[in-house]
Design an enzyme around this catalytic site. Structure first.
Site, PDB file in Angstrom:
ATOM      1  N   GLY A   1       2.998   0.474   7.077  1.00  0.00           N
ATOM      2  CA  GLY A   1       2.110   0.006   8.183  1.00  0.00           C
ATOM      3  C   GLY A   1       3.023   0.414   9.386  1.00  0.00           C
TER       4      GLY A   1
ATOM      5  N   ASN B   1      -9.178  -3.175  10.255  1.00  0.00           N
ATOM      6  CA  ASN B   1      -8.152  -3.307   9.465  1.00  0.00           C
ATOM      7  C   ASN B   1      -6.818  -2.425   8.736  1.00  0.00           C
ATOM      8  OD1 ASN B   1     -10.695  -4.738   9.619  1.00  0.00           O
ATOM      9  ND2 ASN B   1      -9.663  -6.456   8.992  1.00  0.00           N
TER      10      ASN B   1
ATOM     11  N   TYR C   1       1.012  -1.382   0.249  1.00  0.00           N
ATOM     12  CA  TYR C   1       0.160   0.039  -0.212  1.00  0.00           C
ATOM     13  C   TYR C   1       1.049   0.926   0.163  1.00  0.00           C
ATOM     14  CZ  TYR C   1      -4.096  -2.745   0.375  1.00  0.00           C
ATOM     15  OH  TYR C   1      -4.577  -3.921   0.234  1.00  0.00           O
TER      16      TYR C   1
ATOM     17  N   GLY D   1       0.566  -7.164   0.758  1.00  0.00           N
ATOM     18  CA  GLY D   1      -0.430  -7.549   1.351  1.00  0.00           C
ATOM     19  C   GLY D   1      -1.579  -7.894   0.892  1.00  0.00           C
TER      20      GLY D   1
ATOM     21  N   VAL E   1      16.007  -5.910  -1.298  1.00  0.00           N
ATOM     22  CA  VAL E   1      16.890  -4.872  -1.094  1.00  0.00           C
ATOM     23  C   VAL E   1      17.492  -5.280   0.102  1.00  0.00           C
ATOM     24  CG1 VAL E   1      17.455  -2.369  -0.029  1.00  0.00           C
ATOM     25  CG2 VAL E   1      15.653  -3.447  -1.989  1.00  0.00           C
TER      26      VAL E   1
ATOM     27  N   HIS F   1      -1.887  -8.198  11.355  1.00  0.00           N
ATOM     28  CA  HIS F   1      -1.915  -6.505  10.872  1.00  0.00           C
ATOM     29  C   HIS F   1      -0.434  -6.009  11.328  1.00  0.00           C
ATOM     30  CE1 HIS F   1      -6.718  -6.615  10.814  1.00  0.00           C
ATOM     31  NE2 HIS F   1      -6.087  -6.933   9.625  1.00  0.00           N
TER      32      HIS F   1
ATOM     33  N   GLU G   1     -14.338  -9.273  13.455  1.00  0.00           N
ATOM     34  CA  GLU G   1     -15.198  -9.297  11.997  1.00  0.00           C
ATOM     35  C   GLU G   1     -15.529 -10.493  12.504  1.00  0.00           C
ATOM     36  OE1 GLU G   1     -12.922  -5.311  10.320  1.00  0.00           O
ATOM     37  OE2 GLU G   1     -11.670  -7.849  11.018  1.00  0.00           O
TER      38      GLU G   1
ATOM     39  N   ASN H   1      -5.153 -10.494   1.519  1.00  0.00           N
ATOM     40  CA  ASN H   1      -5.981  -9.553   2.283  1.00  0.00           C
ATOM     41  C   ASN H   1      -7.379 -10.210   2.437  1.00  0.00           C
ATOM     42  OD1 ASN H   1      -6.596  -7.242   0.951  1.00  0.00           O
ATOM     43  ND2 ASN H   1      -5.126  -6.661   2.019  1.00  0.00           N
ATOM     44  N   GLY H   2      -7.982 -10.025   3.276  1.00  0.00           N
ATOM     45  CA  GLY H   2      -9.432 -10.084   3.416  1.00  0.00           C
ATOM     46  C   GLY H   2      -9.958  -9.185   2.290  1.00  0.00           C
TER      47      GLY H   2
ATOM     48  N   PHE I   1      -5.093  -1.287   6.269  1.00  0.00           N
ATOM     49  CA  PHE I   1      -4.942  -0.705   4.769  1.00  0.00           C
ATOM     50  C   PHE I   1      -5.138   0.427   4.229  1.00  0.00           C
ATOM     51  CE2 PHE I   1      -7.803  -4.070   1.828  1.00  0.00           C
ATOM     52  CZ  PHE I   1      -8.594  -3.062   1.830  1.00  0.00           C
TER      53      PHE I   1
HETATM   54  P1  FDA Z   1       2.533  -4.784   2.507  1.00  0.00           P
HETATM   55  O1  FDA Z   1       2.751  -5.804   3.447  1.00  0.00           O
HETATM   56  O2  FDA Z   1       1.191  -4.591   2.385  1.00  0.00           O
HETATM   57  O3  FDA Z   1       3.505  -4.381   1.323  1.00  0.00           O
HETATM   58  C1  FDA Z   1       5.144  -5.020   2.031  1.00  0.00           C
HETATM   59  C2  FDA Z   1       6.176  -5.254   0.334  1.00  0.00           C
HETATM   60  O4  FDA Z   1       7.376  -4.780   0.329  1.00  0.00           O
HETATM   61  C3  FDA Z   1       5.473  -6.582   0.280  1.00  0.00           C
HETATM   62  O5  FDA Z   1       5.590  -6.627  -1.438  1.00  0.00           O
HETATM   63  C4  FDA Z   1       7.163  -7.207   0.851  1.00  0.00           C
HETATM   64  O6  FDA Z   1       7.341  -8.340  -0.388  1.00  0.00           O
HETATM   65  C5  FDA Z   1       8.480  -6.904  -0.032  1.00  0.00           C
HETATM   66  N1  FDA Z   1       9.504  -5.989   0.484  1.00  0.00           N
HETATM   67  C6  FDA Z   1       9.456  -6.627   1.999  1.00  0.00           C
HETATM   68  N2  FDA Z   1      10.677  -5.839   2.604  1.00  0.00           N
HETATM   69  C7  FDA Z   1      11.128  -5.497   1.401  1.00  0.00           C
HETATM   70  C8  FDA Z   1      12.651  -6.086   0.810  1.00  0.00           C
HETATM   71  N3  FDA Z   1      13.793  -5.531   1.872  1.00  0.00           N
HETATM   72  N4  FDA Z   1      12.991  -5.640  -0.122  1.00  0.00           N
HETATM   73  C9  FDA Z   1      12.563  -5.182  -1.797  1.00  0.00           C
HETATM   74  N5  FDA Z   1      10.859  -5.571  -1.337  1.00  0.00           N
HETATM   75  C10 FDA Z   1      10.528  -6.028  -0.154  1.00  0.00           C
HETATM   76  N6  FDA Z   1      -5.431  -4.988   6.086  1.00  0.00           N
HETATM   77  C11 FDA Z   1      -7.314  -5.096   5.838  1.00  0.00           C
HETATM   78  O7  FDA Z   1      -6.960  -3.267   6.410  1.00  0.00           O
HETATM   79  N7  FDA Z   1      -7.930  -5.790   5.725  1.00  0.00           N
HETATM   80  C12 FDA Z   1      -8.095  -7.069   5.371  1.00  0.00           C
HETATM   81  O8  FDA Z   1      -9.487  -7.117   5.213  1.00  0.00           O
HETATM   82  C13 FDA Z   1      -6.720  -7.444   5.725  1.00  0.00           C
HETATM   83  N8  FDA Z   1      -6.735  -8.561   5.556  1.00  0.00           N
HETATM   84  C14 FDA Z   1      -5.442  -9.394   6.105  1.00  0.00           C
HETATM   85  C15 FDA Z   1      -5.143 -10.655   5.419  1.00  0.00           C
HETATM   86  C16 FDA Z   1      -3.963 -10.999   5.487  1.00  0.00           C
HETATM   87  C17 FDA Z   1      -3.973 -13.153   5.359  1.00  0.00           C
HETATM   88  C18 FDA Z   1      -3.004 -10.246   6.209  1.00  0.00           C
HETATM   89  C19 FDA Z   1      -1.510 -11.201   5.311  1.00  0.00           C
HETATM   90  C20 FDA Z   1      -3.120  -9.382   5.536  1.00  0.00           C
HETATM   91  C21 FDA Z   1      -4.439  -8.701   6.252  1.00  0.00           C
HETATM   92  N9  FDA Z   1      -4.608  -7.392   6.296  1.00  0.00           N
HETATM   93  C22 FDA Z   1      -5.705  -6.624   5.892  1.00  0.00           C
HETATM   94  C23 FDA Z   1      -3.524  -6.545   6.487  1.00  0.00           C
HETATM   95  C24 FDA Z   1      -3.254  -5.155   5.579  1.00  0.00           C
HETATM   96  O9  FDA Z   1      -3.003  -6.483   3.954  1.00  0.00           O
HETATM   97  C25 FDA Z   1      -1.485  -5.263   5.584  1.00  0.00           C
HETATM   98  O10 FDA Z   1      -1.959  -4.388   6.902  1.00  0.00           O
HETATM   99  C26 FDA Z   1      -0.872  -4.386   4.402  1.00  0.00           C
HETATM  100  O11 FDA Z   1      -0.905  -5.123   3.441  1.00  0.00           O
HETATM  101  C27 FDA Z   1       0.038  -3.242   4.652  1.00  0.00           C
HETATM  102  O12 FDA Z   1       0.469  -2.388   3.583  1.00  0.00           O
HETATM  103  P2  FDA Z   1       2.150  -2.070   3.788  1.00  0.00           P
HETATM  104  O13 FDA Z   1       2.319  -1.023   2.666  1.00  0.00           O
HETATM  105  O14 FDA Z   1       2.727  -1.904   5.134  1.00  0.00           O
HETATM  106  O15 FDA Z   1       3.093  -3.598   4.042  1.00  0.00           O
END
Ligand code: FDA
Length: 501
Positions: A468, A478, A15, A110, A245, A440, A356, A114-115, A480
């Site tokens: 995040g 949640n 995100y 994510g 990275v 989360h 939820e 995610n859901g 995002f």
């Molecule tokens: P996010 O985790 O999305 O992205 C980080 C990216 O960076 C990943 O693709 C990773 O591979 C990459 N990365 C990390 N380190 C790296 C590096 N050193 N070099 C290169 N790439 C790197 N939230 C919500 O609001 N509603 C919901 O319904 C749900 N449901 C849900 C279900 C499940 C199964 C999960 C796992 C999570 C959820 N969430 C959720 C949470 C939500 O998906 C989560 O909060 C966000 O994806 C976080 O967004 P970020 O931008 O922080 O990082």
């Protein structure tokens, strides 16, 4: 090896990263996105890009020999998890001593797993968690901008009341109402128009075909279909996949230098790369960004980072649990994987919980009501980086605060409905509450502590966090939509103040 340079680099493609990439691209700034996972756009042997939860294969998990689904067992049988061959699958579960964290891997982060629940936090609680942020501006400008870009929609209430696919939700709503509790619809980025066509048999089933944590083949507006598609459309954004990275340092001329490892589908490092840029945006998520910053401080390349980098982490109070319904109270064999309703007891100041109503789609009647409770657990932990890699000092006692709060709420629901918990879902009969994993992960580079009020990392210029890790451990819903809106706010500020020639 040659150093590849770009004016801006974005680490990750979740995100926070996707918002950064789009807004940089629109501003005419050539931007390189580095993502450790793969691009999910090619069909496997079954003709689909992603596998479903009933028949997981190598595409399910990030380099595993067996899947690690949140529900370990069902009726005490280990029927949920399956052996798979190691592959850069879309879901990862990162294990720390007393907490494991589910994260998405691939272009879209994510959003791929995610859901889809797209919830805007309560304004008063947002203000409590972010006392230095102008909440009027957030709720007037950035939350609406984020929701519009993400494609948030809501279920048609008439369809909800009539479809077999949400009977499980209506049963849980009835039990909440019997307890005197309030329920509320939860918006989503899953296209409910598409879902209705799935139910009518005129579209290929995805949410109604047990697809979710290992990806959705249809219906879901994941970031590759929204922010990232628009970012690529600017013509200024390029994405490199399968590149992690591993370190950040600063060159004498003030530019950022990144080292990255490119892996192949077996996980082997096939190339070590060097990049350089003027503006560096970290969007690797709570774990990814914290690891990268702490690792760089540890190796001496970012010595001026604030002492609070790594701190302020929490699991958003996540606790899962199941209740056993009476035999006459059937939840239905057919269940949509996309949750659409929550039990909202956040206003209960003694025990604030937002729970939820989660699906358990097995294709059979099982009489289980499943929940993901988000509790107002005030406990926080800290990441550190050493020879064993990233560690987190979260304890079992800290998890017990989350499950204790969930128990208080669901004891009331059980008592009002003469029901009991399910003891067979999380691996052992003594585990009724799964409080040792989270979907989360929040914090590690908290806004206004490790960064300034806009995500600029303290101690350095032209280094930003947009994910995040900015959120101080809990946001009550949640996360995002909040992550996206905060990233919009950061980008609006940075593009005006920092990148102007
Ligand atoms: P996010 O985790 O999305 O992205 C980080 C990216 O960076 C990943 O693709 C990773 O591979 C990459 N990365 C990390 N380190 C790296 C590096 N050193 N070099 C290169 N790439 C790197 N939230 C919500 O609001 N509603 C919901 O319904 C749900 N449901 C849900 C279900 C499940 C199964 C999960 C796992 C999570 C959820 N969430 C959720 C949470 C939500 O998906 C989560 O909060 C966000 O994806 C976080 O967004 P970020 O931008 O922080 O990082």
């Amino acid at each position: 090896a040659a150093v590849e340079s770009a004016p801006a680099i974005v680490v990750g493609s979740g995100y926070g990263a996707s918002v950064a990439a789009l807004r940089l691209g629109q501003a005419g700034i050539r931007t390189l996105v580095l993502e450790m996972g793969r691009l999910w756009n090619t069909a496997g042997p079954d003709g689909k890009v992603f596998c479903n939860t009933a028949n997981p294969d190598q595409r399910s998990m990030w380099f595993r020999t067996r899947t690690e689904a949140p529900l370990a067992t069902f009726l005490w049988l280990d029927v949920v998890n399956k052996d798979v061959s190691p592959y850069p699958g879309v879901l990862d579960r990162v294990h720390f001593d007393h907490m494991s964290v589910f994260v998405g891997r691939g272009v879209g982060g994510g959003s791929l797993v995610n859901g889809s629940m797209a919830v805007t936090p309560l304004q008063s609680y947002f203000a409590e968690q972010f006392p230095t942020v102008d909440t009027a501006e957030m709720y007037g400008t950035y939350f609406p901008r984020a929701r519009a870009m993400l494609g948030v929609n809501t279920i048609d209430p008439a369809w909800f009341e009539s479809t077999e696919w949400y009977k499980f939700t209506r049963v849980s709503r009835k039990h909440a109402q019997n307890t005197g509790l309030k329920t509320t619809f939860v918006p989503s980025v899953y296209d409910f128009g598409y879902m209705q066509r799935e139910a009518a048999g005129t579209a290929t089933k995805s949410a109604l075909g047990q697809e979710v944590i290992y990806g959705n083949n249809f219906g879901k507006k994941s970031l590759d279909k929204t922010y990232l598609a628009s970012a690529l459309g600017t013509g200024n954004v390029t994405i490199h996949t399968m590149e992690k990275v591993t370190g950040i340092s600063r060159a004498g001329d003030g530019s950022w230098v990144l080292s990255a490892e490119r892996i192949d589908y077996s996980g082997a490092v096939v190339e070590t790369k060097q990049y350089s840029c003027t503006y560096l945006f970290l969007g690797g998520g709570s774990l990814g960004t914290s690891e990268l910053l702490l690792r760089s401080r540890q190796s001496g390349t970012l010595p001026a980072l604030d002492a609070s980098v790594g701190a302020g982490w929490g699991p958003n109070g996540n606790t899962m649990l199941g209740r056993a319904n009476h035999l006459w109270d059937t939840v239905g064999a057919n269940q949509s994987t996309m949750p659409v309703m929550g039990i909202d007891d956040w206003a209960n100041t003694d025990n604030p919980v937002f729970a939820e109503i989660a699906p358990l789609p097995t294709g059979l009647e099982h009489w289980v009501s499943l929940y993901l409770a988000i509790t107002k657990n005030p406990q926080r932990a800290r990441f550190s980086y050493g020879s064993g890699g990233l560690s987190l000092d979260w304890s079992g006692a800290q998890s017990a605060v989350s499950s204790g709060m969930a128990k208080k709420l669901f004891d009331r629901i059980n008592s009002a409905n003469s029901t009991i918990y399910r003891y067979d879902l999380f691996g052992s009969p003594s585990r009724v509450f799964a409080d040792d994993f989270t979907y989360h992960p929040l914090g590690g580079c908290v806004l206004g502590k490790a960064t300034d009020n806009y995500g600029r990392v303290k101690g350095y210029s032209r280094l930003y966090v947009t994910d995040g890790s900015l959120i101080p451990g809990n946001i009550g819903v949640n996360p995002f939509v909040t992550i996206t809106a905060l990233a919009e706010r950061t980008m609006a500020r940075v593009l005006v103040e920092d990148t102007a020639p």
